[in-house]
Every structure is written in C-alpha cells, then in structure tokens.
Design an enzyme around this catalytic site. Structure first.
Site, short mmCIF file in Angstrom:
data_model
loop_
_atom_site.label_atom_id
_atom_site.label_comp_id
_atom_site.label_asym_id
_atom_site.label_seq_id
_atom_site.Cartn_x
_atom_site.Cartn_y
_atom_site.Cartn_z
N GLY A 1 0.83 -1.21 0.00
CA GLY A 1 0.00 0.00 0.00
C GLY A 1 0.87 1.25 0.00
O GLY A 1 2.10 1.18 0.05
N ASP B 1 -3.17 -12.68 4.52
CA ASP B 1 -4.46 -12.15 4.09
C ASP B 1 -5.29 -11.91 5.34
O ASP B 1 -5.65 -12.85 6.05
CB ASP B 1 -5.15 -13.14 3.15
N ALA C 1 -5.24 -2.12 5.27
CA ALA C 1 -6.62 -1.70 5.60
C ALA C 1 -7.50 -1.85 4.37
O ALA C 1 -7.00 -1.89 3.23
CB ALA C 1 -6.64 -0.23 6.07
N TYR D 1 -2.67 2.50 11.88
CA TYR D 1 -3.07 3.76 11.25
C TYR D 1 -4.58 3.88 11.22
O TYR D 1 -5.29 2.92 10.92
CB TYR D 1 -2.48 3.86 9.83
N THR E 1 -7.89 7.16 10.76
CA THR E 1 -8.30 8.14 9.75
C THR E 1 -9.10 9.31 10.31
O THR E 1 -9.78 9.19 11.34
CB THR E 1 -9.17 7.41 8.69
N ASP E 2 -9.02 10.43 9.59
CA ASP E 2 -9.87 11.59 9.87
C ASP E 2 -11.36 11.24 9.69
O ASP E 2 -12.22 11.92 10.24
CB ASP E 2 -9.49 12.75 8.94
N TYR F 1 -16.75 2.86 6.15
CA TYR F 1 -15.29 2.86 6.29
C TYR F 1 -14.88 3.48 7.63
O TYR F 1 -14.12 2.90 8.39
CB TYR F 1 -14.66 3.62 5.11
N LYS G 1 -13.05 1.65 10.80
CA LYS G 1 -11.75 2.11 11.34
C LYS G 1 -11.90 2.45 12.82
O LYS G 1 -11.01 2.17 13.61
CB LYS G 1 -11.23 3.31 10.54
N TRP H 1 -6.14 12.10 3.94
CA TRP H 1 -5.95 12.43 2.52
C TRP H 1 -4.57 11.96 2.02
O TRP H 1 -3.78 12.76 1.51
CB TRP H 1 -6.11 13.93 2.30
#
Ligand SMILES: NC(=O)c1ccc[n+]([C@@H]2O[C@H](COP(=O)([O-])OP(=O)(O)OC[C@H]3O[C@@H](n4cnc5c(N)ncnc54)[C@H](OP(=O)(O)O)[C@@H]3O)[C@@H](O)[C@H]2O)c1
Length: 307
Positions: A10, A44, A68, A107, A109-110, A133, A137, A158
């Site tokens: 990724g 996986d 993710a 990690y 996310t916003d 999503y 998360k 982003w």
C-alpha cells in the site's frame, strides 16, 4: 527489534518498508504469493485464523499495521469485509500484542469524525463516523484500546504518493485527458504524503522511551488545510511547471452535493497535530511542499503509470 510490517504494497506500507528498515529486522507481509522473496510472508487479513498462526510463528516485537480496507465508497456495499479487515483482524493483532507484550502501531483516519467542527480535530474529540469505512476504522481503534496492548494509533488524512490509488494520481490522469474539470471545494483537510507518515513513524519508534508501556492516539498529518479543489489546483500548477502536464485544465469549484458519492465525506477533517509535537517533537511540513515533492518524484520516474 523484530518488526512485522502488514500492508507493504500500500501507499504507507511501501514507504514504511524503507523508513523502518534501519530500526531492526524487518519481515514484510503482503497479500498474495510471497514465496519467491525470503524477507516476505503472505498474509491475508480476511483469514483471521491464519493471521493468528502467522503471528505465533513470527513472534514480532513490533507490528506495523498499514493494511486496511480503504475503498471508502465500496465499503458502503461491503460492510462485512470492511469490518473484518479494519476491525476484526485488528482485534486479532491487538490480542496477540497483549499476550506477547509486542507494540502495535496502527493507522487510522480523519473519517472517524463527522466533519462538523470549526477547529482542527483533537485526539480526544468524540468520533462520529459518517460511513462504513469510518465506522470500521473506529471499531479497529476501539478493539485496540479494549485489548489494552501497547499501542500507537496514528490518525492521518488524505494520503497520497507517487504510486498507488490516490487523488493526485487521479487528477493527473484526468487532467491530461480533459480540458475542463469540476472538483469539490467545500471539504477541507490536509493532504499528507505517505512518505512523511512513514518517516514520522520511524522517528516516533526511535524516540519511544518504553515501547511496551505506550498507549497513545496521535494525529499525524501535514500542516495547513485546503479543499479538494485547492489541492487539485496546486497539483495542476506544479505538474505543468514540472512538465508532467502540457497544460492546466480549467478547474471549477463545486459543492459536494453536485458530486454525489456512495459514502458521505466529512466537510471539515483537519486534524490537530499539537500532541505529536509535544510528545515527539515532530511537525510535518505544509501540505503544499508534499505536492511539490511527490510531483518531483513522479517527474523523475516517468515509468510510474497513472491509474
Ligand atoms: N488513503 C487515505 O487517504 C487514508 C486517509 C486516512 C487514513 N488512512 C489509513 O492509512 C493506512 C494506510 O493507508 P494507505 O493509503 O496506504 O492504503 P492503501 O494504499 O489502500 O493500502 C492498503 C493496503 O492494505 C492491504 N490490504 C487490503 N486488504 C487486505 C487483506 N485482506 N489482507 C492483507 N492486506 C490487505 C492492501 O493490499 P493489496 O496491495 O494487496 O491490495 C494494501 O497494500 C490505512 O490504515 C488507512 O485506513 C488512509
């Protein structure tokens, strides 16, 4: 230090493989057949029991989870997979770390926030995700905190890079094809290069006093804020300067309701990075410098195809 990196193909994972290599012995995990490479293992996250077996075999001291389910719109129709990878697999990682004392760097996310704030989101603000999503998360974050393993949850926003699927590469492809484009101007955030996230992660790991005692959530984004429209404008200006685009397309700002998407996005998702500065003395540069650096990388690697 034995480090296991998940999601190595990724955007963030690719950069992490380079940034954390000097910190210890690194085992790189990705989906698919990795049998040809001795430093790689195939993992996986859909297969939770195989994941547990792999963790038992490798006994990492640090797990970096850059894997993710990141398809924000697709997640609306594939909630089970999003939850399995972003929450249930994370719970397996967290429980393993709890039982072995390993550190889990994860990690987030916003998109765990609803975008209603009028100042940058702080780590302790209440999350209220708008879509599957973000909910998946957030469930991953909660699973880590409930396991109470040593952990760092790094929320970023982003993300883009010279490779992978991201807004910058989509804009460059569409900008080369079209004379005229419309881009959303009422969602604000901080575009953050994957390379900066990886470098900051390596610095944090190097500066952690007692890795096995840490339990923290930190915001980790570029400085400043911009709309998707402003981001696109800067991409086009700099891409034209670098000779990546032969001309700048006409770019019109539009409100989000003129660009309906399956998943609703937060209107304001800038994250407050003060805790990162206070705890680790790390401040990422302004988002505009990131665009410049990634475009320079692309200009120097013309063989990276745009997707
Ligand atoms: N992208 C963003 O704008 C953004 C914003 C905020 C936070 N984040 C967070 O930052 C982290 C890194 O994101 P990114 O942009 O680097 O994501 P990315 O480029 O989409 O990479 C995600 C990686 O996860 C792997 N993966 C997905 N499903 C998997 C599975 N079942 N088993 C094993 N690996 C699997 C993918 O493998 P394949 O290569 O095989 O597909 C891919 O390598 C994620 O936690 C994400 O939620 C991202």
């Amino acid at each position: 230090m034995r480090i296991l990196l998940l999601g190595a193909n990724g955007q963030v994972g690719f950069e992490l493989a380079r940034s954390v290599a000097p910190l210890g012995s690194l085992v790189i995990a990705a989906r698919g057949d990795c049998s040809a490479q001795s430093d790689r293992v195939s993992v996986d996250l859909n297969d939770l029991s195989a994941l547990g077996t792999t963790l038992q075999r490798l006994r990492p001291e640090v797990i970096l989870n850059a894997a993710a389910y990141t398809a924000v719109d697709q997640a609306e129709d594939d909630q089970d997979t999003a939850m399995r990878i972003n929450a249930h697999a994370v719970e397996v990682l967290a429980n393993h770390c709890d039982s072995t004392g390993a550190l889990l760097v994860h990690y987030s996310t916003d998109y765990v926030f609803d975008g209603s704030a009028s100042r940058p989101w702080r780590e302790d603000d209440s999350p209220a995700p708008l879509g599957v999503y973000g909910r998946s998360k957030l469930a991953g974050e909660i699973a880590i905190r409930e396991a109470d393993c040593a952990h760092l949850i790094l929320r970023t926003s982003w993300v883009y890079a010279a490779r992978g699927q991201n807004f910058l590469r989509t804009m460059l492809r569409l900008g080369a094809e079209r004379e005229h484009m419309r881009v959303v101007s009422d969602q604000m955030g901080a575009p953050t290069p994957a390379r900066w996230i990886a470098s900051a992660t390596a610095l944090i790991l190097a500066r952690l006093g007692k890795p096995h005692a840490v339990r923290e959530t930190l915001h980790l984004t570029a400085a400043g804020e911009v709309s998707w429209h402003g981001f696109a404008q800067r991409i086009f200006e700099l891409a034209a300067e670098q000779g990546i685009l032969s001309r700048i397309p006409q770019l019109d700002p539009i409100p989000s309701d003129q660009y309906p998407t399956r998943a609703k996005r937060p209107a304001y998702s800038r994250l407050d990075n003060a805790r990162l500065r206070e705890r680790f003395d790390i401040v990422l540069p302004d988002w505009g410098l990131g665009v410049q650096q990634v475009l320079q990388e692309l200009a120097g690697s013309p063989r990276l195809p745009l997707c």
